[in-house]
Write a protein that holds these residues in place. Sequence first.
Motif: not given
Length: 251
Positions: A17-21, A53-58, A39-46, A216-217
Motif C-alpha cells: 500500500g506504500l507508494k515509494a515513488i 533496473g534493480h526495481l521495475r516501475p509499477s 530527506s531520508n525516506g524521500a525515495g532517492k535510492t528507490t 516520493g514526489q
Amino acid sequence: MTVALLDVRNVSRRFGGLKAIDDVSFRLNEGEIVGLIGSNGAGKTTLVNLVTGHLRPSQGEISFRGQRVTGRKPHDLASKGLMRTFQIVQPFNALTALDNVAAAAMFAGGARSLSSAREQADAALSNLGISHCRDHLPVRMTLAERKRLELARAWVAKPKLLFLDEVNAGLNTGEIEGVLGMIRKIAAEGVAIVIIEHLMKVVKGLCPQLIVLHRGQLLASGPTDEVARNPSVIEAYLGTRGAAAMLGEEP
C-alpha cells in the motif's frame, strides 16, 4: 525536440500500500552533473534502483539514449552505458583490486582480452590514486580506497550516465575532497553524473542542477541556486540555514 540522454516519464513504484515513488518525471542531457537530494525516506535510492533496473516501475516509462528501457535488467543497462555505484560498496571480495576493475572492463568496457582489461584497470587505478592497491583484496583496503575502487569499476565500463549513491558517506573531509576530484575527472570525459548526496557543500560545489524528492514526489528541479531559493524546498528539506549555506549567504 532534442532527444534526452535519460527520460523518466510518470514513474511510480508501490510496495504493497506504500507508494515509494509517485508519478516522477525528469530529463537529463549528456554531460550534465545533477544532485539528487531529499530527506531520508524521500525515495532517492528507490528512484535510482528503478532507473538502473534493480526495481521495475509499477507504472511509467524510462528511456535511455532514445530507447525504451523500462524493466531492463541491470547488466543490460550497464552494457548500454547506464551505470551506478552503491552506498555500501560491493566489490568482488575474492578478486584483487586490479581484477575487480578488469572484470568491469571485460564485461561492459569493450576489452577484448584479459591483458587489455588489466591494462585499462591499471590506468583507472592510477588515475584514481589507488595504484598501490592493485594487488590487494578489498578487505585490505580502507573505506576511502574501496570507494575509489567502486569509481574505477564504473569508469572502465565507459558509462554515458553514472549514478553515484552516497559516494562520500563515511569519509572525512580530506577523503571527500579526493573523491570529488575523481568525480570531476570522470565528468570531464563527458559522462553525465547524478549524485545522491546529503552534504550541501558537496552539492553546491559539484552540481549545477538539482532534483529534489519529498515523500516520493518530485518537489523541485532546476539550477541549484534557483532550487535553493524555492520556499517548498526550504520548508521540506533545507531549512533557512541550509539554503543560506548553499547560496553562500548569511542566514
